[in-house]
Write a protein that holds these residues in place. Structure first.
Motif, PDB file in Angstrom:
ATOM      1  N   LEU A 168      10.554  38.141   3.087  1.00 11.11           N
ATOM      2  CA  LEU A 168      10.290  38.625   3.828  1.00 11.11           C
ATOM      3  C   LEU A 168       9.157  37.598   4.719  1.00 11.11           C
ATOM      4  O   LEU A 168       8.520  36.986   5.945  1.00 11.11           O
ATOM      5  CB  LEU A 168       9.964  40.089   4.863  1.00 11.11           C
ATOM      6  CG  LEU A 168       9.966  40.184   5.629  1.00 11.11           C
ATOM      7  CD1 LEU A 168      10.940  39.900   7.113  1.00 11.11           C
ATOM      8  CD2 LEU A 168       9.407  41.544   6.295  1.00 11.11           C
ATOM      9  N   ASP A 169       8.060  38.061   4.156  1.00 20.70           N
ATOM     10  CA  ASP A 169       6.545  37.154   4.494  1.00 20.70           C
ATOM     11  C   ASP A 169       6.840  35.614   4.638  1.00 20.70           C
ATOM     12  O   ASP A 169       6.692  34.516   5.757  1.00 20.70           O
ATOM     13  CB  ASP A 169       5.799  36.871   3.225  1.00 20.70           C
ATOM     14  CG  ASP A 169       4.845  38.605   3.666  1.00 20.70           C
ATOM     15  OD1 ASP A 169       5.308  38.772   4.711  1.00 20.70           O
ATOM     16  OD2 ASP A 169       4.684  39.588   2.693  1.00 20.70           O
ATOM     17  N   ARG A 170       8.055  34.562   3.453  1.00 24.46           N
ATOM     18  CA  ARG A 170       7.915  33.726   3.466  1.00 24.46           C
ATOM     19  C   ARG A 170       9.130  33.250   4.446  1.00 24.46           C
ATOM     20  O   ARG A 170       9.048  32.270   5.366  1.00 24.46           O
ATOM     21  CB  ARG A 170       9.033  33.166   1.542  1.00 24.46           C
ATOM     22  CG  ARG A 170       9.377  32.551   1.943  1.00 24.46           C
ATOM     23  CD  ARG A 170       9.316  31.439  -0.364  1.00 24.46           C
ATOM     24  NE  ARG A 170      10.862  32.710  -0.024  1.00 24.46           N
ATOM     25  CZ  ARG A 170      10.614  33.131  -1.068  1.00 24.46           C
ATOM     26  NH1 ARG A 170       9.764  33.243  -2.302  1.00 24.46           N
ATOM     27  NH2 ARG A 170      11.940  34.460  -1.877  1.00 24.46           N
ATOM     28  N   TYR A 171      10.148  34.021   4.763  1.00 26.66           N
ATOM     29  CA  TYR A 171      11.199  33.697   6.103  1.00 26.66           C
ATOM     30  C   TYR A 171      10.181  33.672   7.447  1.00 26.66           C
ATOM     31  O   TYR A 171      10.155  33.056   8.386  1.00 26.66           O
ATOM     32  CB  TYR A 171      12.310  35.125   6.137  1.00 26.66           C
ATOM     33  CG  TYR A 171      12.614  34.819   7.208  1.00 26.66           C
ATOM     34  CD1 TYR A 171      14.185  34.033   7.299  1.00 26.66           C
ATOM     35  CD2 TYR A 171      12.275  35.358   8.220  1.00 26.66           C
ATOM     36  CE1 TYR A 171      14.451  33.789   8.419  1.00 26.66           C
ATOM     37  CE2 TYR A 171      13.546  34.929   9.762  1.00 26.66           C
ATOM     38  CZ  TYR A 171      14.305  34.698   9.363  1.00 26.66           C
ATOM     39  OH  TYR A 171      15.090  34.017  10.435  1.00 26.66           O
ATOM     40  N   LEU A 172       9.488  34.644   7.446  1.00 24.88           N
ATOM     41  CA  LEU A 172       8.700  34.772   8.949  1.00 24.88           C
ATOM     42  C   LEU A 172       7.520  33.553   8.866  1.00 24.88           C
ATOM     43  O   LEU A 172       7.436  33.323  10.060  1.00 24.88           O
ATOM     44  CB  LEU A 172       7.920  36.257   9.079  1.00 24.88           C
ATOM     45  CG  LEU A 172       8.548  37.263   9.263  1.00 24.88           C
ATOM     46  CD1 LEU A 172       7.667  38.601   9.247  1.00 24.88           C
ATOM     47  CD2 LEU A 172       9.914  37.057  10.721  1.00 24.88           C
ATOM     48  N   ASN A 173       7.110  33.238   7.906  1.00 24.54           N
ATOM     49  CA  ASN A 173       6.279  31.639   7.936  1.00 24.54           C
ATOM     50  C   ASN A 173       6.639  30.469   7.637  1.00 24.54           C
ATOM     51  O   ASN A 173       5.557  29.632   7.589  1.00 24.54           O
ATOM     52  CB  ASN A 173       4.853  32.485   6.634  1.00 24.54           C
ATOM     53  CG  ASN A 173       4.448  33.079   6.846  1.00 24.54           C
ATOM     54  OD1 ASN A 173       3.771  33.563   7.812  1.00 24.54           O
ATOM     55  ND2 ASN A 173       3.888  34.560   5.618  1.00 24.54           N
ATOM     56  N   GLU A 174       8.076  30.470   7.908  1.00 21.57           N
ATOM     57  CA  GLU A 174       8.789  29.242   7.824  1.00 21.57           C
ATOM     58  C   GLU A 174       8.206  28.331   8.636  1.00 21.57           C
ATOM     59  O   GLU A 174       8.003  28.403   9.612  1.00 21.57           O
ATOM     60  CB  GLU A 174       9.502  29.499   6.405  1.00 21.57           C
ATOM     61  CG  GLU A 174      10.633  28.184   6.815  1.00 21.57           C
ATOM     62  CD  GLU A 174      12.244  28.287   6.665  1.00 21.57           C
ATOM     63  OE1 GLU A 174      12.962  26.824   6.444  1.00 21.57           O
ATOM     64  OE2 GLU A 174      12.147  29.536   6.285  1.00 21.57           O
ATOM     65  N   LEU A 175       8.031  27.202   8.461  1.00 20.18           N
ATOM     66  CA  LEU A 175       7.883  26.203   9.739  1.00 20.18           C
ATOM     67  C   LEU A 175       9.294  26.238  10.374  1.00 20.18           C
ATOM     68  O   LEU A 175      10.395  25.255  10.236  1.00 20.18           O
ATOM     69  CB  LEU A 175       7.086  25.461   9.817  1.00 20.18           C
ATOM     70  CG  LEU A 175       5.445  25.141   9.499  1.00 20.18           C
ATOM     71  CD1 LEU A 175       4.890  24.535   8.785  1.00 20.18           C
ATOM     72  CD2 LEU A 175       5.168  25.544  10.754  1.00 20.18           C
ATOM     73  N   ILE A 176       9.420  26.395  12.155  1.00 21.59           N
ATOM     74  CA  ILE A 176      10.682  25.994  12.718  1.00 21.59           C
ATOM     75  C   ILE A 176      10.592  25.298  13.511  1.00 21.59           C
ATOM     76  O   ILE A 176       9.252  25.384  14.031  1.00 21.59           O
ATOM     77  CB  ILE A 176      11.668  26.740  12.550  1.00 21.59           C
ATOM     78  CG1 ILE A 176      10.760  28.320  13.756  1.00 21.59           C
ATOM     79  CG2 ILE A 176      12.603  27.434  11.764  1.00 21.59           C
ATOM     80  CD1 ILE A 176      11.635  29.133  14.268  1.00 21.59           C
ATOM     81  N   ASP A 177      11.243  24.219  14.230  1.00 16.08           N
ATOM     82  CA  ASP A 177      11.200  23.379  15.192  1.00 16.08           C
ATOM     83  C   ASP A 177      11.254  24.646  16.262  1.00 16.08           C
ATOM     84  O   ASP A 177      11.875  24.970  16.680  1.00 16.08           O
ATOM     85  CB  ASP A 177      11.967  22.272  15.325  1.00 16.08           C
ATOM     86  CG  ASP A 177      11.957  21.400  16.609  1.00 16.08           C
ATOM     87  OD1 ASP A 177      11.456  21.692  17.681  1.00 16.08           O
ATOM     88  OD2 ASP A 177      13.028  20.602  16.680  1.00 16.08           O
ATOM     89  N   TYR A 178       9.932  24.586  17.438  1.00 13.28           N
ATOM     90  CA  TYR A 178       9.602  25.601  18.607  1.00 13.28           C
ATOM     91  C   TYR A 178       9.762  24.869  19.723  1.00 13.28           C
ATOM     92  O   TYR A 178       8.988  23.880  20.109  1.00 13.28           O
ATOM     93  CB  TYR A 178       9.208  26.327  18.229  1.00 13.28           C
ATOM     94  CG  TYR A 178       9.357  27.962  19.575  1.00 13.28           C
ATOM     95  CD1 TYR A 178      10.259  28.397  19.826  1.00 13.28           C
ATOM     96  CD2 TYR A 178       8.425  28.397  19.706  1.00 13.28           C
ATOM     97  CE1 TYR A 178      10.638  28.778  20.633  1.00 13.28           C
ATOM     98  CE2 TYR A 178       7.979  28.972  20.884  1.00 13.28           C
ATOM     99  CZ  TYR A 178       9.443  29.680  21.179  1.00 13.28           C
ATOM    100  OH  TYR A 178       9.390  30.551  22.255  1.00 13.28           O
ATOM    101  N   GLY A 179      10.960  23.919  20.732  1.00 14.40           N
ATOM    102  CA  GLY A 179      10.318  23.293  21.137  1.00 14.40           C
ATOM    103  C   GLY A 179       9.465  21.553  21.218  1.00 14.40           C
ATOM    104  O   GLY A 179       8.307  21.316  21.899  1.00 14.40           O
ATOM    105  N   GLY A 180      10.286  21.508  19.699  1.00 16.73           N
ATOM    106  CA  GLY A 180       9.629  20.215  19.615  1.00 16.73           C
ATOM    107  C   GLY A 180       8.565  20.200  18.970  1.00 16.73           C
ATOM    108  O   GLY A 180       7.268  19.811  18.218  1.00 16.73           O
TER     109      GLY A 180
END
Length: 67
Positions: free
Chosen positions: A4-16
């Motif tokens: 869960l920590d790894r999932y929530l802390n993963e970087l994703i593209d949010y509005g570039g």
């Protein structure tokens, strides 16, 4: 909990902008989005990332013609 920590802390593209999932969820909650909408957005983002990765594999594959 590590997953869960790894999932929530993963970087994703949010509005570039590279943003952690936790920050995206918090931002969307502050904007007043209901949780089902946030969940669907995250699912769509994950699916789009899979499609992009698959497309990149296809376009970067080198094809060599054999005589």
């Amino acid at each position: 909990m590590r997953y869960l920590d790894r999932y929530l802390n993963e970087l994703i593209d949010y509005g570039g902008i590279p943003t952690t999932r936790a920050e995206v969820i918090l931002d969307m909650q502050r904007a007043g989005n209901p949780q089902p909408v946030i969940d669907r957005w995250l699912q769509g983002q994950e699916y789009a990332a899979i499609l992009r990765a698959r497309q990149n594999r296809i376009t970067t594959r080198i094809f060599i013609a054999t005589p």
